[in-house]
Design an enzyme around this catalytic site. Structure first.
Site, PDB file in Angstrom:
ATOM      1  N   LYS B  98      85.946 162.392 130.313  1.00  0.00           N
ATOM      2  CA  LYS B  98      87.035 163.221 130.864  1.00  0.00           C
ATOM      3  C   LYS B  98      86.515 164.353 131.753  1.00  0.00           C
ATOM      4  O   LYS B  98      87.113 164.689 132.754  1.00  0.00           O
ATOM      5  CB  LYS B  98      87.876 163.806 129.733  1.00  0.00           C
ATOM      6  CG  LYS B  98      87.103 164.725 128.802  1.00  0.00           C
ATOM      7  CD  LYS B  98      87.759 164.856 127.451  1.00  0.00           C
ATOM      8  CE  LYS B  98      86.711 165.411 126.485  1.00  0.00           C
ATOM      9  NZ  LYS B  98      87.087 165.295 125.096  1.00  0.00           N
ATOM     10  N   VAL B 125      91.701 160.202 128.790  1.00  0.00           N
ATOM     11  CA  VAL B 125      92.898 161.042 128.650  1.00  0.00           C
ATOM     12  C   VAL B 125      93.750 160.601 127.460  1.00  0.00           C
ATOM     13  O   VAL B 125      94.307 159.517 127.445  1.00  0.00           O
ATOM     14  CB  VAL B 125      93.766 160.981 129.928  1.00  0.00           C
ATOM     15  CG1 VAL B 125      94.873 162.022 129.867  1.00  0.00           C
ATOM     16  CG2 VAL B 125      92.920 161.187 131.162  1.00  0.00           C
ATOM     17  N   GLY B 127      93.212 159.542 124.428  1.00  0.00           N
ATOM     18  CA  GLY B 127      92.782 158.420 123.567  1.00  0.00           C
ATOM     19  C   GLY B 127      93.611 157.168 123.677  1.00  0.00           C
ATOM     20  O   GLY B 127      93.591 156.475 124.697  1.00  0.00           O
ATOM     21  N   LYS B 198      92.146 167.147 130.950  1.00  0.00           N
ATOM     22  CA  LYS B 198      93.069 166.007 130.839  1.00  0.00           C
ATOM     23  C   LYS B 198      94.321 166.233 131.697  1.00  0.00           C
ATOM     24  O   LYS B 198      94.820 165.308 132.335  1.00  0.00           O
ATOM     25  CB  LYS B 198      93.442 165.781 129.372  1.00  0.00           C
ATOM     26  CG  LYS B 198      92.234 165.311 128.553  1.00  0.00           C
ATOM     27  CD  LYS B 198      92.467 165.460 127.064  1.00  0.00           C
ATOM     28  CE  LYS B 198      91.242 165.026 126.266  1.00  0.00           C
ATOM     29  NZ  LYS B 198      91.323 165.439 124.852  1.00  0.00           N
TER      30      LYS B 198
END
Lengths: 399, 399
Positions: B98, B125, B127, B198
């Site tokens: 990320k 981003v 999971g 994210k």
């Protein structure tokens, strides 16, 4: 890239929305060259060339210039004829017809595969929630263990009215009809049939296996009454019509029924036209999706996203089909909450677990319940899960 | 179909999971032919041929037999070097990094595009939530108006401990570290930096525009204390670290900060390692996704789904980029809830709206707040939205 030529079957709110979007956004690479309608002379408010219209569907399905069909009519049998004919003529199809897809899913897939064309129908299941895409693409590498869904906005609206405003079922249904949330014949929605269509389609993608809707036991929301509403309120619960399917001992168990939902459940805040899906999988644990389940815009969006899928040549049947599962109805033998009149007696397959004012918590199954309902139309119920029941028992004992 | 040959960079829990899945399931059509590790002699519990290992990344990136790279290391600078080199050598890349993706997103996309290779990073981003896929594919035909996200499980865990168990921030952090939810250096999580990475990636996909993470104002959870926890409890609220981005007057406004969340909000039930995203769009209204945000299995699944995307030749950059938006910080000028010591005085840009036991509800902005925090480390706060504030004012007046 060469523009794809599309034939539109049905020119209602969704058809109009799709037509306008494709006209506005050149970069879709899809052009509607023909539109089949029932009444060619109907007044339509949008701008378009009248020459696009035809009352003869065959002019579209047999047109060798047309690459794909966007099928947006209501009648499932008529739609099935059109779609299979389109497949046989080498055309891909995007459809929003949940009933047609659910009733003929396996057949449709086989014909589309044989003719090497694509078949997408995201709009048929839970409106704006990209559930088919998510199952096919994201969960393709995972093993899905169960699906739970609120897939019918009409039931949601009626149940909210009953629980939040204390309205009767009849008044809530009338209100829903007044506001256009329910059809004049609400059977498909309130009986659970609509949810069953959608669950059947999800099962096919999640487990790679077709279960005909009629083989999924269902119970709608028509037999709930004020006693259970009162009970739900007392415990700060909500009632939702839930479709569920799970894999147990290599068998798929599925059913549709109203359930009591506690505050901690993801479905607690799903109201009105919203739908929800919870997928439980081996790798991801619980995954929850919530979005508008109906309406012209969400449906239009789902159709448009499928047109892009065809444009980008996405494979449509990406789910695994290498495991075969059986079907079992054992899910329907689980514990239920039944709130009935005082006269209910213990009888075979019908254990009264606890009495509480006018309510009885009862363990039984679909079959017994349906028999009892035939005898006395005043029965009403909702499933309660074991943990929730234990919780209440604790709460009650403190009262 | 010819099997694709992949080079794996990093052989930790996710790398091992991906390796095992690809070995087990032939039908992926992807074979790992080389693995770069830091320490070739490390004891590994899984079965594999030692000959696959190398300590020299170049042996993979320069190998003309290898079609794609699976990049799973921690260091963003090192990863950036590897990935750009891979692109230049005509290799597609799947990454879970990320920080690298967020810091170099625009550059990476340009290089991948120039070299006509694919670049996917769903695992970077949230999971197990397929948020990038959903934005790119499902919402491609829609106009996204705002995004809200809970993207950091560590903060969630700490905040749950504080609100549900009444623990102090320090104790909660210690507990998170004991259980392996938090790193020994928790800075990136608790400062909001991780959420910012994210959010920056989501902004790129949702709005087609890159905002460098450092240009997103952020506030972490380190400055919350027991007074605000007490306040949250009293009103049955929760506190969550929220990242948000919205489009207003053709400008993108974004920020990261802790917020008070009421029972009716979709984020209310997001606990521990779960993440959530709410997308508000023109066609679909509100769409909510919830799933496990971290962990080896969810991350492995996201990597695997991207490998399928490459296998099926899915376009990676499907978002529209035809509108240009500016960036504005006006979102950070909104009303805040600040709970501070009694000594707080009205001062410039700092309006005390109401006093309540030890708390003060204050309207201010990030800049003023940060200045005050520099003077007195005991300040702590969380945003409260206007409606929520009005509600509380009503509640308070009844006490």
């Amino acid at each position: 890239m060469k523009k794809l030529k599309a034939g539109l079957i049905g020119f209602g709110v969704v058809g109009t929305g799709v037509f306008q979007a494709l006209k506005k956004y050149e970069d879709y690479g899809v052009e509607i060259t023909r539109i089949a309608v029932k009444n060619i002379d109907k007044n339509r408010t949008i701008e378009f060339s009248k020459e696009l219209l035809t009352q003869n569907v065959n002019e579209i399905v047999e047109d060798s210039e047309i690459d794909l069909i966007i099928e947006l009519i209501n009648d499932p049998e008529e739609a099935f004829e059109i779609v299979t004919q389109a497949f046989q003529n080498g055309k891909s199809v995007v459809s929003a017809n949940k009933k047609m897809v659910a009733l003929y899913l396996e057949e449709l897939f086989n014909i589309s595969k044989k003719n090497n064309v694509k078949f997408f129908y995201e709009a048929a299941v839970c409106g704006s929630i990209p559930i088919i895409r998510t199952i096919d693409q994201h969960f393709q590498s995972d093993k899905i263990k169960s699906i739970e869904t609120i897939a019918n906005g009409t039931c949601n609206f009626i149940l909210s009215k009953m629980v939040d405003d204390g309205q009767s079922y009849d008044n809530s249904l009338n209100k829903a009809q007044e506001l256009g949330f329910a059809e004049s014949d609400p059977y498909s929605d309130v009986s659970g049939e609509d949810t069953r269509f959608k669950l059947s389609i999800m099962i096919y993608h999640a487990f790679g296996q077709y279960i005909h809707p009629e083989n999924i036991p269902m119970q709608g929301i028509t037999s709930l009454d004020n006693n259970i509403i009162e009970y739900a309120k007392k415990h700060q619960l909500k009632i939702k019509l839930i479709g569920e399917a799970l894999l147990a001992n290599n068998k798929i168990e599925a059913k549709i029924e109203p359930k009591l939902i506690s505050k901690k459940h993801d479905f607690y805040n799903i109201e009105n036209e919203y739908n929800g899906v919870i997928i439980n999988s081996e790798f991801s644990g619980e995954q929850f999706l919530k979005g508008k389940g109906a309406g012209s815009y969400p449906t239009t969006l789902a159709v448009l996203s499928n047109l892009k899928d065809i444009r980008y040549n996405l494979a449509s049947t990406r789910f695994k089909n290498n495991e075969r599962f059986g079907k079992s109805n054992s899910l329907t033998d689980k514990v239920y909450f039944v709130s009935g009149s005082k006269e209910i007696e213990n009888s075979e397959g019908f254990d009264i677990l606890e009495e509480f004012s006018n309510h009885k918590i009862v363990k039984t199954n679909f079959q017994i319940l349906n028999k009892l309902k035939l005898k006395d139309e005043k029965f009403y119920w909702a499933e309660i899960n074991k943990e929730l029941y234990d919780d209440f028992t604790k709460v009650e004992s403190l009262l």
